[in-house]
Design a protein around this motif. Structure first.
Motif, PDB file in Angstrom:
ATOM      1  N   GLU A   4       0.817  -1.217   0.000  1.00 27.04           N
ATOM      2  CA  GLU A   4       0.000   0.000   0.000  1.00 27.04           C
ATOM      3  C   GLU A   4       0.850   1.267   0.000  1.00 27.04           C
ATOM      4  O   GLU A   4       0.528   2.235  -0.659  1.00 27.04           O
ATOM      5  CB  GLU A   4      -0.935   0.008   1.209  1.00 27.04           C
ATOM      6  CG  GLU A   4      -1.998  -1.059   1.187  1.00 27.04           C
ATOM      7  CD  GLU A   4      -3.037  -0.864   0.105  1.00 27.04           C
ATOM      8  OE1 GLU A   4      -3.371   0.286  -0.218  1.00 27.04           O
ATOM      9  OE2 GLU A   4      -3.515  -1.877  -0.428  1.00 27.04           O
ATOM     10  N   LYS A  33      -5.661  -6.997 -13.622  1.00 24.85           N
ATOM     11  CA  LYS A  33      -7.034  -6.871 -13.120  1.00 24.85           C
ATOM     12  C   LYS A  33      -7.939  -7.964 -13.687  1.00 24.85           C
ATOM     13  O   LYS A  33      -8.761  -8.534 -12.970  1.00 24.85           O
ATOM     14  CB  LYS A  33      -7.573  -5.486 -13.483  1.00 24.85           C
ATOM     15  CG  LYS A  33      -8.989  -5.238 -13.064  1.00 24.85           C
ATOM     16  CD  LYS A  33      -9.416  -3.862 -13.521  1.00 24.85           C
ATOM     17  CE  LYS A  33     -10.901  -3.720 -13.485  1.00 24.85           C
ATOM     18  NZ  LYS A  33     -11.356  -2.439 -13.998  1.00 24.85           N
ATOM     19  N   ASP A  38     -10.465 -10.167  -7.983  1.00 29.75           N
ATOM     20  CA  ASP A  38     -10.759 -10.086  -6.554  1.00 29.75           C
ATOM     21  C   ASP A  38      -9.643  -9.404  -5.778  1.00 29.75           C
ATOM     22  O   ASP A  38      -9.894  -8.698  -4.808  1.00 29.75           O
ATOM     23  CB  ASP A  38     -11.007 -11.478  -5.962  1.00 29.75           C
ATOM     24  CG  ASP A  38     -12.275 -12.121  -6.510  1.00 29.75           C
ATOM     25  OD1 ASP A  38     -13.148 -11.399  -7.022  1.00 29.75           O
ATOM     26  OD2 ASP A  38     -12.377 -13.353  -6.429  1.00 29.75           O
ATOM     27  N   ARG A  39      -8.405  -9.605  -6.203  1.00 29.75           N
ATOM     28  CA  ARG A  39      -7.254  -9.047  -5.482  1.00 29.75           C
ATOM     29  C   ARG A  39      -6.883  -7.648  -5.931  1.00 29.75           C
ATOM     30  O   ARG A  39      -6.449  -6.829  -5.123  1.00 29.75           O
ATOM     31  CB  ARG A  39      -6.033  -9.942  -5.674  1.00 29.75           C
ATOM     32  CG  ARG A  39      -6.101 -11.219  -4.874  1.00 29.75           C
ATOM     33  CD  ARG A  39      -4.830 -12.008  -4.977  1.00 29.75           C
ATOM     34  NE  ARG A  39      -3.739 -11.313  -4.280  1.00 29.75           N
ATOM     35  CZ  ARG A  39      -2.476 -11.625  -4.426  1.00 29.75           C
ATOM     36  NH1 ARG A  39      -2.121 -12.593  -5.234  1.00 29.75           N
ATOM     37  NH2 ARG A  39      -1.546 -10.978  -3.767  1.00 29.75           N
ATOM     38  N   SER A  41      -8.604  -5.467  -8.566  1.00 31.09           N
ATOM     39  CA  SER A  41      -9.520  -4.599  -9.309  1.00 31.09           C
ATOM     40  C   SER A  41      -9.540  -3.174  -8.759  1.00 31.09           C
ATOM     41  O   SER A  41      -9.389  -2.210  -9.504  1.00 31.09           O
ATOM     42  CB  SER A  41     -10.927  -5.184  -9.299  1.00 31.09           C
ATOM     43  OG  SER A  41     -11.790  -4.398 -10.068  1.00 31.09           O
ATOM     44  N   GLU A  42      -9.726  -3.040  -7.463  1.00 29.12           N
ATOM     45  CA  GLU A  42      -9.812  -1.705  -6.867  1.00 29.12           C
ATOM     46  C   GLU A  42      -8.498  -0.948  -6.979  1.00 29.12           C
ATOM     47  O   GLU A  42      -8.492   0.255  -7.271  1.00 29.12           O
ATOM     48  CB  GLU A  42     -10.230  -1.809  -5.403  1.00 29.12           C
ATOM     49  CG  GLU A  42     -11.678  -2.218  -5.231  1.00 29.12           C
ATOM     50  CD  GLU A  42     -12.070  -2.301  -3.768  1.00 29.12           C
ATOM     51  OE1 GLU A  42     -11.464  -1.613  -2.922  1.00 29.12           O
ATOM     52  OE2 GLU A  42     -13.009  -3.057  -3.472  1.00 29.12           O
ATOM     53  N   LYS A  43      -7.388  -1.626  -6.739  1.00 29.83           N
ATOM     54  CA  LYS A  43      -6.085  -0.963  -6.810  1.00 29.83           C
ATOM     55  C   LYS A  43      -5.766  -0.493  -8.220  1.00 29.83           C
ATOM     56  O   LYS A  43      -5.278   0.615  -8.414  1.00 29.83           O
ATOM     57  CB  LYS A  43      -4.977  -1.884  -6.308  1.00 29.83           C
ATOM     58  CG  LYS A  43      -5.015  -2.081  -4.814  1.00 29.83           C
ATOM     59  CD  LYS A  43      -3.880  -2.965  -4.369  1.00 29.83           C
ATOM     60  CE  LYS A  43      -3.964  -3.223  -2.882  1.00 29.83           C
ATOM     61  NZ  LYS A  43      -2.914  -4.113  -2.426  1.00 29.83           N
ATOM     62  N   GLU A  45      -7.894   0.243 -10.620  1.00 29.13           N
ATOM     63  CA  GLU A  45      -8.759   1.382 -10.939  1.00 29.13           C
ATOM     64  C   GLU A  45      -8.264   2.649 -10.261  1.00 29.13           C
ATOM     65  O   GLU A  45      -8.251   3.718 -10.864  1.00 29.13           O
ATOM     66  CB  GLU A  45     -10.206   1.088 -10.556  1.00 29.13           C
ATOM     67  CG  GLU A  45     -10.875   0.090 -11.453  1.00 29.13           C
ATOM     68  CD  GLU A  45     -10.843   0.486 -12.924  1.00 29.13           C
ATOM     69  OE1 GLU A  45     -11.127   1.659 -13.254  1.00 29.13           O
ATOM     70  OE2 GLU A  45     -10.526  -0.376 -13.749  1.00 29.13           O
ATOM     71  N   MET A  46      -7.839   2.541  -8.998  1.00 27.32           N
ATOM     72  CA  MET A  46      -7.343   3.707  -8.283  1.00 27.32           C
ATOM     73  C   MET A  46      -6.094   4.266  -8.967  1.00 27.32           C
ATOM     74  O   MET A  46      -5.972   5.476  -9.161  1.00 27.32           O
ATOM     75  CB  MET A  46      -7.000   3.356  -6.834  1.00 27.32           C
ATOM     76  CG  MET A  46      -6.532   4.555  -6.050  1.00 27.32           C
ATOM     77  SD  MET A  46      -5.865   4.168  -4.428  1.00 27.32           S
ATOM     78  CE  MET A  46      -4.336   3.369  -4.867  1.00 27.32           C
ATOM     79  N   GLU A  49      -7.031   5.834 -12.437  1.00 24.11           N
ATOM     80  CA  GLU A  49      -7.782   7.077 -12.278  1.00 24.11           C
ATOM     81  C   GLU A  49      -6.876   8.248 -11.882  1.00 24.11           C
ATOM     82  O   GLU A  49      -7.163   9.386 -12.224  1.00 24.11           O
ATOM     83  CB  GLU A  49      -8.882   6.902 -11.230  1.00 24.11           C
ATOM     84  CG  GLU A  49     -10.040   6.075 -11.706  1.00 24.11           C
ATOM     85  CD  GLU A  49     -11.055   5.793 -10.619  1.00 24.11           C
ATOM     86  OE1 GLU A  49     -10.899   6.295  -9.476  1.00 24.11           O
ATOM     87  OE2 GLU A  49     -12.009   5.058 -10.893  1.00 24.11           O
TER      88      GLU A  49
END
Length: 55
Positions: A4, A33, A38-39, A41-43, A45-46, A49
């Motif tokens: 992170e 992605k 599941d692991r 996708s969010e990262k 996209e962040m 973006e």
């Protein structure tokens, strides 16, 4: 992607690369992605973006 604390520096570094390298990295991130949504996708996209747009 698992660290992170390195995501923001990674984004800053990507923004300093030329457009062809940035597009290549974006394509790789989208592939990651797709393979592990599941692991990552969010990262992914962040990260995408927050990148400066490719001209």
């Amino acid at each position: 992607m698992n660290s992170e604390g390195l995501i923001i520096p990674y984004i800053h570094a990507l923004n300093k690369t030329d457009e062809s390298i940035k597009q290549l990295i974006i394509d790789i991130l989208h592939k990651i992605k797709e393979e592990q949504p599941d692991r990552f996708s969010e990262k992914v996209e962040m990260i995408v973006e927050q990148l400066e747009p490719i001209k």
